[in-house]
Motif scaffolding. Structure first.
Motif, PDB file in Angstrom:
ATOM      1  N   GLY A 298      -4.986   1.113 -10.210  1.00 51.86           N
ATOM      2  CA  GLY A 298      -5.534  -0.189 -10.226  1.00 51.86           C
ATOM      3  C   GLY A 298      -4.440  -1.106  -9.611  1.00 51.86           C
ATOM      4  N   CYS A 299      -5.214  -2.153  -9.869  1.00 52.33           N
ATOM      5  CA  CYS A 299      -3.866  -3.313  -9.334  1.00 52.33           C
ATOM      6  C   CYS A 299      -5.386  -4.571  -9.254  1.00 52.33           C
ATOM      7  CB  CYS A 299      -3.478  -3.262  -7.871  1.00 52.33           C
ATOM      8  SG  CYS A 299      -3.242  -4.606  -7.208  1.00 52.33           S
ATOM      9  N   ILE A 300      -3.981  -5.849  -9.450  1.00 50.89           N
ATOM     10  CA  ILE A 300      -4.470  -7.444 -10.120  1.00 50.89           C
ATOM     11  C   ILE A 300      -4.973  -8.069  -9.253  1.00 50.89           C
ATOM     12  CG2 ILE A 300      -3.821  -7.436 -12.610  1.00 50.89           C
ATOM     13  CD1 ILE A 300      -0.979  -8.981 -11.067  1.00 50.89           C
ATOM     14  N   TYR A 301      -4.564  -7.394  -7.598  1.00 53.44           N
ATOM     15  CA  TYR A 301      -4.408  -8.187  -6.097  1.00 53.44           C
ATOM     16  C   TYR A 301      -5.983  -7.859  -5.617  1.00 53.44           C
ATOM     17  CZ  TYR A 301      -0.334 -10.917  -7.583  1.00 53.44           C
ATOM     18  OH  TYR A 301       0.574 -11.033  -8.646  1.00 53.44           O
ATOM     19  N   LYS A 302      -6.057  -8.731  -4.688  1.00 55.93           N
ATOM     20  CA  LYS A 302      -6.900  -8.204  -3.959  1.00 55.93           C
ATOM     21  C   LYS A 302      -7.660  -8.198  -2.373  1.00 55.93           C
ATOM     22  CE  LYS A 302     -10.348  -8.132  -7.165  1.00 55.93           C
ATOM     23  NZ  LYS A 302      -9.824  -7.108  -8.319  1.00 55.93           N
ATOM     24  N   CYS A 303      -6.069  -7.538  -2.175  1.00 52.93           N
ATOM     25  CA  CYS A 303      -5.452  -7.693  -0.292  1.00 52.93           C
ATOM     26  C   CYS A 303      -7.148  -6.796   0.011  1.00 52.93           C
ATOM     27  CB  CYS A 303      -4.572  -6.869  -0.135  1.00 52.93           C
ATOM     28  SG  CYS A 303      -3.502  -7.173  -0.971  1.00 52.93           S
ATOM     29  N   SER A 304      -7.400  -7.232   1.394  1.00 54.04           N
ATOM     30  CA  SER A 304      -8.778  -7.251   1.620  1.00 54.04           C
ATOM     31  C   SER A 304      -8.543  -5.507   2.689  1.00 54.04           C
ATOM     32  CB  SER A 304      -9.746  -8.730   2.454  1.00 54.04           C
ATOM     33  OG  SER A 304      -8.068  -7.863   3.714  1.00 54.04           O
ATOM     34  N   TYR A 305      -8.060  -5.277   2.551  1.00 52.17           N
ATOM     35  CA  TYR A 305      -7.693  -3.603   3.045  1.00 52.17           C
ATOM     36  C   TYR A 305      -7.665  -3.194   2.199  1.00 52.17           C
ATOM     37  CZ  TYR A 305      -2.596  -4.356   2.461  1.00 52.17           C
ATOM     38  OH  TYR A 305      -1.611  -4.463   1.739  1.00 52.17           O
ATOM     39  N   CYS A 306      -7.327  -2.856   1.424  1.00 47.90           N
ATOM     40  CA  CYS A 306      -7.091  -2.204   0.363  1.00 47.90           C
ATOM     41  C   CYS A 306      -8.437  -1.758  -0.168  1.00 47.90           C
ATOM     42  CB  CYS A 306      -6.006  -3.010  -0.985  1.00 47.90           C
ATOM     43  SG  CYS A 306      -5.844  -1.243  -2.316  1.00 47.90           S
ATOM     44  N   GLN A 307      -7.919   0.172  -0.294  1.00 46.65           N
ATOM     45  CA  GLN A 307      -8.693   1.251  -0.372  1.00 46.65           C
ATOM     46  C   GLN A 307      -8.934   0.726  -2.444  1.00 46.65           C
ATOM     47  OE1 GLN A 307      -9.725   3.823  -2.890  1.00 46.65           O
ATOM     48  NE2 GLN A 307     -11.242   5.176  -1.604  1.00 46.65           N
ATOM     49  N   LEU A 308      -8.593   0.040  -2.571  1.00 48.17           N
ATOM     50  CA  LEU A 308      -8.661   0.137  -4.485  1.00 48.17           C
ATOM     51  C   LEU A 308      -9.517  -0.871  -4.521  1.00 48.17           C
ATOM     52  CD1 LEU A 308      -5.205  -0.828  -5.769  1.00 48.17           C
ATOM     53  CD2 LEU A 308      -6.766   1.515  -5.431  1.00 48.17           C
ATOM     54  N   ASN A 309      -9.799  -1.627  -3.591  1.00 48.68           N
ATOM     55  CA  ASN A 309     -11.104  -2.979  -3.487  1.00 48.68           C
ATOM     56  C   ASN A 309     -12.363  -3.112  -2.911  1.00 48.68           C
ATOM     57  OD1 ASN A 309      -8.751  -4.870  -4.678  1.00 48.68           O
ATOM     58  ND2 ASN A 309      -8.216  -5.537  -2.977  1.00 48.68           N
ATOM     59  N   ILE A 310     -12.585  -1.027  -2.951  1.00 45.57           N
ATOM     60  CA  ILE A 310     -13.826  -0.638  -2.844  1.00 45.57           C
ATOM     61  C   ILE A 310     -14.927  -0.854  -3.854  1.00 45.57           C
ATOM     62  CG2 ILE A 310     -15.221   1.265  -1.765  1.00 45.57           C
ATOM     63  CD1 ILE A 310     -12.671   1.633   0.293  1.00 45.57           C
TER      64      ILE A 310
ATOM     65  N   HIS B 271      -4.854 -11.707   3.076  1.00 48.09           N
ATOM     66  CA  HIS B 271      -5.196 -12.618   1.274  1.00 48.09           C
ATOM     67  C   HIS B 271      -4.718 -11.618   0.657  1.00 48.09           C
ATOM     68  CE1 HIS B 271      -9.995 -12.287   2.169  1.00 48.09           C
ATOM     69  NE2 HIS B 271     -10.109 -13.141   2.848  1.00 48.09           N
ATOM     70  N   LYS B 272      -3.127 -11.726   1.274  1.00 46.35           N
ATOM     71  CA  LYS B 272      -2.226 -11.028   0.435  1.00 46.35           C
ATOM     72  C   LYS B 272      -1.581 -12.199   0.292  1.00 46.35           C
ATOM     73  CE  LYS B 272       0.865  -7.292   0.082  1.00 46.35           C
ATOM     74  NZ  LYS B 272      -0.317  -5.871  -0.363  1.00 46.35           N
ATOM     75  N   LYS B 273      -2.193 -13.178  -1.262  1.00 45.14           N
ATOM     76  CA  LYS B 273      -1.269 -14.336  -1.162  1.00 45.14           C
ATOM     77  C   LYS B 273       0.328 -14.445  -1.927  1.00 45.14           C
ATOM     78  CE  LYS B 273      -5.901 -15.425  -1.139  1.00 45.14           C
ATOM     79  NZ  LYS B 273      -6.500 -15.833  -2.515  1.00 45.14           N
ATOM     80  N   GLN B 274       0.153 -13.065  -2.355  1.00 47.43           N
ATOM     81  CA  GLN B 274       1.341 -13.071  -3.372  1.00 47.43           C
ATOM     82  C   GLN B 274       2.506 -12.423  -2.433  1.00 47.43           C
ATOM     83  OE1 GLN B 274      -0.984 -10.440  -2.648  1.00 47.43           O
ATOM     84  NE2 GLN B 274      -0.066  -8.915  -3.119  1.00 47.43           N
ATOM     85  N   ASN B 275       2.531 -12.854  -1.679  1.00 49.78           N
ATOM     86  CA  ASN B 275       3.125 -12.365  -0.486  1.00 49.78           C
ATOM     87  C   ASN B 275       4.407 -13.881   0.177  1.00 49.78           C
ATOM     88  OD1 ASN B 275       3.408  -9.246  -0.540  1.00 49.78           O
ATOM     89  ND2 ASN B 275       3.868  -9.242   0.771  1.00 49.78           N
TER      90      ASN B 275
ATOM     91  N   ASP C 204       2.436   4.468  -9.258  1.00 49.23           N
ATOM     92  CA  ASP C 204       1.613   3.370  -9.210  1.00 49.23           C
ATOM     93  C   ASP C 204       0.841   2.368  -7.926  1.00 49.23           C
ATOM     94  OD1 ASP C 204       2.883   3.845 -11.354  1.00 49.23           O
ATOM     95  OD2 ASP C 204       2.243   2.531 -12.827  1.00 49.23           O
ATOM     96  N   ASN C 205      -0.221   1.903  -8.360  1.00 46.56           N
ATOM     97  CA  ASN C 205      -0.203   1.516  -6.961  1.00 46.56           C
ATOM     98  C   ASN C 205       0.952   0.106  -7.034  1.00 46.56           C
ATOM     99  OD1 ASN C 205      -2.715   1.813  -4.519  1.00 46.56           O
ATOM    100  ND2 ASN C 205      -3.068   2.330  -6.939  1.00 46.56           N
ATOM    101  N   ASN C 206       0.688  -0.180  -8.640  1.00 47.43           N
ATOM    102  CA  ASN C 206       1.607  -1.375  -8.835  1.00 47.43           C
ATOM    103  C   ASN C 206       1.631  -1.620 -10.258  1.00 47.43           C
ATOM    104  OD1 ASN C 206       2.592  -4.401  -8.607  1.00 47.43           O
ATOM    105  ND2 ASN C 206       0.629  -5.079  -8.365  1.00 47.43           N
TER     106      ASN C 206
ATOM    107  N   PHE D 230       5.786  -1.149  -7.231  1.00 52.68           N
ATOM    108  CA  PHE D 230       5.338  -2.787  -6.596  1.00 52.68           C
ATOM    109  C   PHE D 230       5.173  -4.605  -6.392  1.00 52.68           C
ATOM    110  CE2 PHE D 230       9.720  -2.620  -8.233  1.00 52.68           C
ATOM    111  CZ  PHE D 230      10.391  -3.697  -7.250  1.00 52.68           C
ATOM    112  N   SER D 231       4.636  -4.810  -6.469  1.00 58.05           N
ATOM    113  CA  SER D 231       4.153  -5.812  -5.789  1.00 58.05           C
ATOM    114  C   SER D 231       5.156  -7.095  -5.475  1.00 58.05           C
ATOM    115  CB  SER D 231       3.176  -6.533  -5.955  1.00 58.05           C
ATOM    116  OG  SER D 231       2.220  -7.169  -7.270  1.00 58.05           O
ATOM    117  N   PHE D 232       5.474  -7.786  -4.526  1.00 59.36           N
ATOM    118  CA  PHE D 232       6.158  -8.600  -4.072  1.00 59.36           C
ATOM    119  C   PHE D 232       7.077  -9.337  -4.956  1.00 59.36           C
ATOM    120  CE2 PHE D 232       8.450 -11.919  -1.671  1.00 59.36           C
ATOM    121  CZ  PHE D 232       9.352 -11.575  -0.923  1.00 59.36           C
TER     122      PHE D 232
END
Ligand code: B12
Ligand code: SF4
Length: 455
Positions: A170-182, A284-288, A217-219, A246-248
């Motif tokens: 899983g991941c703590i972020y919500k990037c709009s294209y990411c499969q994990l957010n289905i 929505h990739k706010k962490q970058n 891991d995804n992140n 990991f995320s940026f």
């Protein structure tokens, strides 16, 4: 009595038998070797990764398990058909099967929805005892304890890095294209001792392969306190190189980066995705933060860690001017290598919903949703501009001149620790790794991307 045989296949081909492409990737995904580890000993097992070798339809296996992503769904149906015609029982699982079981269940003897750990042993017993059901549902987002080490011994010798595992899901972020957010599952962590056990359960492998590992891991940085404790334990294993994803934003934490170095991290895969702020905001990739890319990447280089960067083009806020400047901007930020892909609206994601609602999907063929085709109309650039940018960026980034220059910048920036032999070994080892990854990516870009333009 001879045990029946199960053949686990991790699918990869998506353009039909006449357009097969063997990626020869350095590392396999975890799924196949993990599924093998979860399989009860009532069957014999063979594992096949289609990214490096073709399927043998004349196999003596009685049962076939298929693991595949969305872009291989149509291929999975074909493969299942061919095996079922030969009287084999075929079971499907993985991310696509879990999201859209109704799309494939008619083509399979059984379809498994969800993570394999709890349900797979039940499915295999049902299979062998002839009481297979059409659909199996695994518990949603179960705790991740007591997962056995993947069966590295079954992974094909062609893979340079067979020791792959994951510490979190899983991941703590919500990037709009990411499969994990289905169907988002919470970010979960495995017990650290289990992960260390995976990385140590490598006795059957030759020394070189035991000493290099990858956490897929995804992140990994979803919980930095956990990640740091894990890295402290991995440091004790004295690996030659560890790959992590990991995320940026994790790069703000100096202790985390120091611990990566202590764990002998040689490669960090980070999704930068875009050097264009409006495009990042759009997904929505706010962490970058693009202004920080160069400085934070330098922190890794100084510690002798190669950076492998995910980059996407064809985002809605991309412009031709941005594409023109991109090769130079990349040289400035200086990632050791890039994985450039064309953005894909994976069905079920918020990104897909948006482009679908706006009537911008131009290609419904899921086999093309792998990052090498353009399947929708971006807002501000044409198809020609996307492919021309793709070709141009890959060509410049992976020219031999630029590969060598990048290598030299890396070697000059890195401060390797230890005595002269250790430093020399690390410099040679990482140089070889960097060149190998560059050759692999250069080859991939040429085979897949340049060809795609004419299709
Ligand atoms: C390694 C990897 C790759 C490798 C190899 C992929 C392959 N399968 O051959 C490479 C680098 C080639 C790759 C590429 C891409 N990838 Co990738 N990749 C991964 C990564 C990092 C690890 C995969 C893994 O092993 N996971 C761990 C295993 C254990 O998880 P799992 O596969 O979900 O398996 C569990 C269940 O699904 C289930 N299960 C799986 N198979 C089966 C089979 C049966 C029979 C059963 C019962 C159960 C079951 O049980 C498992 C254990 O619980 C994941 C991220 C991640 N951590 O998952 C992304 C991920 C799978 N990739 C993703 C994407 C989008 C891509 C790309 C399209 C990106 C791009 N635009 O370039 C490309 C596409 C392909 C291409 N043409 O190259 C997405 C999802 C894709 C999708 N749903 O189709 C993910 C989830 C990343 C993300 N966050 O969005 N990838
Ligand atoms: S940071 Fe990566 S894994 Fe997390 S939601 Fe974004 S794309 Fe997905």
């Amino acid at each position: 009595m001879k045990k029946p045989k199960l053949l686990i296949i991790v699918l990869f081909q998506n353009l039909g038998d006449e357009r097969t492409y063997f990626a020869k990737s350095p590392a396999p995904p975890v799924s196949g070797a993990l599924l093998a580890a979860l399989t009860p000993s009532i069957v014999e097992i063979e594992l096949l990764h289609e990214m490096i070798r073709p399927i043998n339809y004349e196999t003596d296996a009685n049962y076939i398990a298929l693991s595949f992503m969305d872009f291989c769904a149509a291929h999975a149906k074909e493969v299942a058909k061919r095996f079922r015609e030969k009287g084999k029982k075929v079971i499907a699982g993985g991310r696509y099967a879990s999201t859209y079981p109704e799309e494939i269940e008619d083509y399979m003897d059984a379809t498994v929805v969800g993570e394999a750990e709890k349900i797979w042993p039940i499915v295999v017993h049902d299979l062998v005892n002839n009481r297979l059901k059409k659909l199996y549902y695994a518990p949603f987002a179960p705790p991740l304890d007591n997962i056995p080490p993947p069966r590295y011994d079954l992974i094909e010798k062609d893979f340079t890095v067979p020791v792959v595992t994951e510490a979190t899901r899983g991941c703590i972020y919500k990037c709009s294209y990411c499969q994990l957010n289905i169907n988002p599952a919470p970010h979960r962590k495995r017990p650290i001792a289990d992960v260390v056990n995976d990385l140590s359960s490598t006795q059957k492998l030759p020394l070189l392969k035991r000493k290099i590992a990858m956490l897929q891991d995804n992140n990994l940085g979803g919980d930095l306190a956990y990640a740091k404790n894990l890295l402290r334990e991995i440091a004790k294993l004295k690996l030659w190189s560890l790959g992590v994803q990991f995320s940026f934003d994790c790069l703000h934490d100096d202790e985390f980066i120091d611990l990566l170095e202590q764990a002998h991290c040689g490669l960090a895969f980070i999704g930068l995705e875009s050097l264009n702020e409006p495009s990042l905001a759009f997904v929505h990739k706010k962490q970058n933060k693009t202004a920080e890319y160069k400085e934070l990447f330098m922190k890794l280089k100084k510690r002798g860690i190669l950076t492998f960067t995910g980059m996407m083009i064809a985002l809605d806020e991309d412009t031709e001017e941005y594409y023109d400047k991109l090769p130079d901007k990349l040289e400035e930020i200086d990632p050791s290598s890039i994985l450039l892909s064309i953005s894909i609206p994976i069905p079920g994601t918020p990104f897909h919903k948006l482009v679908k609602e706006e009537g911008r999907i131009t290609d419904e063929n899921l086999a093309h949703y792998e990052g090498d085709h353009l399947v929708f109309q971006p807002k501000k650039v044409t198809k020609e501009q996307v492919f021309s940018a793709y070709k141009n960026i890959n060509k410049k980034f992976y020219s031999w001149r630029n590969i060598i220059r990048r290598w030299w910048r890396f070697i000059s920036a890195a401060h390797f620790k230890g005595n002269i032999f250790k430093r020399l070994f690390r410099a040679v080892f990482l140089s070889a790794m960097m060149i190998k990854i560059s050759i692999f990516q250069r080859h991939h870009a040429r085979m897949k991307v340049y060809e795609m333009q004419s299709s």
